[in-house]
Design a protein around this motif. Structure first.
Motif, short mmCIF file in Angstrom:
data_model
loop_
_atom_site.label_atom_id
_atom_site.label_comp_id
_atom_site.label_asym_id
_atom_site.label_seq_id
_atom_site.Cartn_x
_atom_site.Cartn_y
_atom_site.Cartn_z
N GLY A 15 -54.75 17.71 -20.02
CA GLY A 15 -54.10 18.22 -19.48
C GLY A 15 -54.16 19.67 -19.29
O GLY A 15 -54.25 20.04 -20.27
N ASP A 61 -44.61 10.11 -30.77
CA ASP A 61 -43.57 10.30 -29.76
C ASP A 61 -42.87 11.38 -30.22
O ASP A 61 -41.65 11.19 -30.68
CB ASP A 61 -42.93 8.67 -30.38
CG ASP A 61 -42.70 8.73 -28.87
OD1 ASP A 61 -42.11 9.22 -27.62
OD2 ASP A 61 -42.45 7.10 -27.72
N ILE A 91 -44.05 13.28 -18.46
CA ILE A 91 -44.65 12.02 -18.48
C ILE A 91 -44.28 11.96 -16.42
O ILE A 91 -43.20 12.57 -16.13
CB ILE A 91 -43.94 10.21 -18.52
CG1 ILE A 91 -42.25 9.75 -18.86
CG2 ILE A 91 -44.95 9.77 -19.76
CD1 ILE A 91 -42.12 8.80 -19.05
N PRO A 183 -45.21 25.43 -14.15
CA PRO A 183 -45.77 24.87 -13.34
C PRO A 183 -45.82 24.56 -11.76
O PRO A 183 -45.24 23.85 -11.59
CB PRO A 183 -47.08 24.40 -14.49
CG PRO A 183 -46.29 23.64 -15.74
CD PRO A 183 -44.79 24.00 -15.11
N GLY A 184 -46.26 24.81 -10.92
CA GLY A 184 -46.50 23.61 -9.86
C GLY A 184 -47.97 23.34 -9.47
O GLY A 184 -47.61 22.85 -11.08
N1 LIG Z 1 -49.95 18.22 -14.17
C1 LIG Z 1 -48.79 19.05 -13.00
O1 LIG Z 1 -48.64 18.96 -12.22
C2 LIG Z 1 -47.60 19.31 -14.10
C3 LIG Z 1 -46.85 19.88 -13.06
C4 LIG Z 1 -45.32 20.63 -13.67
C5 LIG Z 1 -45.29 20.05 -15.19
N2 LIG Z 1 -46.34 19.49 -14.87
C6 LIG Z 1 -45.24 19.69 -17.41
O2 LIG Z 1 -46.82 19.08 -18.01
C7 LIG Z 1 -46.33 19.08 -18.46
C8 LIG Z 1 -48.14 17.93 -18.89
O3 LIG Z 1 -48.45 17.28 -18.05
P1 LIG Z 1 -50.37 17.00 -17.88
O4 LIG Z 1 -50.01 17.42 -16.34
O5 LIG Z 1 -51.40 18.09 -18.58
O6 LIG Z 1 -49.92 16.03 -17.89
P2 LIG Z 1 -51.36 14.59 -19.18
O7 LIG Z 1 -51.12 13.13 -18.46
O8 LIG Z 1 -52.69 15.10 -18.68
O9 LIG Z 1 -51.04 15.57 -20.79
C9 LIG Z 1 -49.42 14.63 -21.22
C10 LIG Z 1 -49.95 14.58 -22.62
O10 LIG Z 1 -48.80 14.16 -23.02
C11 LIG Z 1 -48.69 12.86 -23.58
N3 LIG Z 1 -47.52 12.13 -23.85
C12 LIG Z 1 -46.79 11.59 -23.21
N4 LIG Z 1 -45.94 11.20 -23.33
C13 LIG Z 1 -45.71 11.20 -24.43
C14 LIG Z 1 -44.97 10.93 -25.43
N5 LIG Z 1 -44.00 10.79 -25.84
N6 LIG Z 1 -45.05 11.84 -27.27
C15 LIG Z 1 -46.25 12.59 -27.34
N7 LIG Z 1 -46.74 12.78 -26.15
C16 LIG Z 1 -46.85 12.43 -25.35
C17 LIG Z 1 -50.16 11.56 -22.66
O11 LIG Z 1 -51.05 11.35 -23.99
C18 LIG Z 1 -50.42 12.88 -22.87
O12 LIG Z 1 -52.13 12.90 -23.50
C19 LIG Z 1 -45.32 17.77 -18.60
O13 LIG Z 1 -45.01 17.61 -20.02
C20 LIG Z 1 -45.24 18.05 -16.94
O14 LIG Z 1 -44.23 17.38 -16.46
C21 LIG Z 1 -47.05 19.15 -14.95
#
Ligand SMILES: NC(=O)c1ccc[n+]([C@@H]2O[C@H](COP(=O)([O-])OP(=O)(O)OC[C@H]3O[C@@H](n4cnc5c(N)ncnc54)[C@H](O)[C@@H]3O)[C@@H](O)[C@H]2O)c1
Length: 246
Positions: A15, A61, A91, A183-184
């Motif tokens: 992501g 982690d 997460i 981010p949104g």
């Molecule tokens: N996708 C959205 O709409 C959105 C919006 C706002 C904020 N975010 C934030 O962006 C960040 C990334 O989210 P994303 O959408 O790319 O999600 P994603 O699930 O694609 O990626 C998250 C990554 O974090 C890793 N991860 C999870 N728990 C972990 C841990 N304990 N230690 C190390 N790595 C860990 C996962 O293995 C994964 O590769 C997050 O903090 C999320 O809250 C996402």
């Protein structure tokens, strides 16, 4: 832009983290792809190397202090310092408070808030040694506004926004800038469980008329990491297609 700089990206295996690791690597940074998921993290590091750039995968982690310490140690052994941190691993969870177990609350807070604190805590001394650095913590629009049922996540993300401000105050003297990016809703695996109705509702909440792309957050991260943002610290940069403007 980042020649000679070393960047740690947590959650770099998927992501927003993946897009950001690739963006910073393209601009010359040596990138540490730090992720809990070994397969995804390895893949991203290999793809960066295959493109002729520098990358290292480290399994971490972020909710475990020994893991975070080792991540920083391994980075310094390999690349001789740390200049940029994108604390992005996170997460999701949607459970109203009255139904949310303490274990589930603690798990999310441990990763999304304590994990950010631990990464900052252990990276800051390395940035002090290097004469400065830039920390970008990934929060969310849900660090600024509430959302029904999103109990622990909104609490953690608001914590990340304000933690980033306090770190900005404490470490400005060391030439370390600390900002959060908000981010949104972004098209990543985090949203994979949404049904069509929920997705359409979310799209309708973004005045731009669509969800965001990971690359659009990566561009904001690149800006905050770079010297173009040399007077930006303690900020919370909303990249949300207008979601919070209404
Ligand atoms: N996708 C959205 O709409 C959105 C919006 C706002 C904020 N975010 C934030 O962006 C960040 C990334 O989210 P994303 O959408 O790319 O999600 P994603 O699930 O694609 O990626 C998250 C990554 O974090 C890793 N991860 C999870 N728990 C972990 C841990 N304990 N230690 C190390 N790595 C860990 C996962 O293995 C994964 O590769 C997050 O903090 C999320 O809250 C996402």
């Amino acid at each position: 832009m980042f020649a000679g700089k070393v960047a740690i990206i947590t959650g770099g295996g998927s992501g927003i983290g993946e897009a950001s690791a690739k963006e910073l690597a393209r601009e010359g940074a040596s990138v540490v792809v730090a992720d809990y998921n070994e397969q995804d993290g390895q893949r991203v590091a290999e793809e960066i190397k295959a493109a002729g750039q520098q990358a290292l995968f480290v399994k971490v982690d972020v909710s475990k202090e020994e893991d975070v310490q080792q991540m920083v140690q391994r980075t310094v052994e390999e690349f001789d310092g740390v200049h940029i941190l994108f604390a992005n691993a996170g997460i999701g969870d949607i459970t109203p408070a009255a139904e949310l177990s303490l274990d589930k609350w603690n798990q999310l807070i441990g990763i999304n808030l304590t994990g950010v604190f631990l990464c900052c805590k252990h990276v800051i001394p390395e940035m002090q040694k290097a004469g400065g650095g830039s920390i970008i913590n990934n929060a969310s629009i849900l660090g600024h506004v509430g959302q029904p049922g999103v109990t622990s996540y909104t609490a953690a993300k608001a914590g990340v926004v304000n933690l980033s401000r306090t770190l900005a105050l404490d470490y400005a003297k060391d030439n370390i800038r600390v900002n959060s990016v908000c981010p949104g809703y972004i098209e990543t695996p985090l949203l994979k469980d949404l049904d069509e109705k929920a997705r359409n509702f979310l799209v309708s909440r973004h005045p731009i008329g669509r969800l965001g792309r990971p690359e659009e957050i990566a561009k904001a991260v690149k800006f905050l990491a770079s010297d173009d943002a040399s007077f930006v610290t303690g900020a919370s940069l909303l990249v949300d297609g207008g979601y919070t403007a209404q």
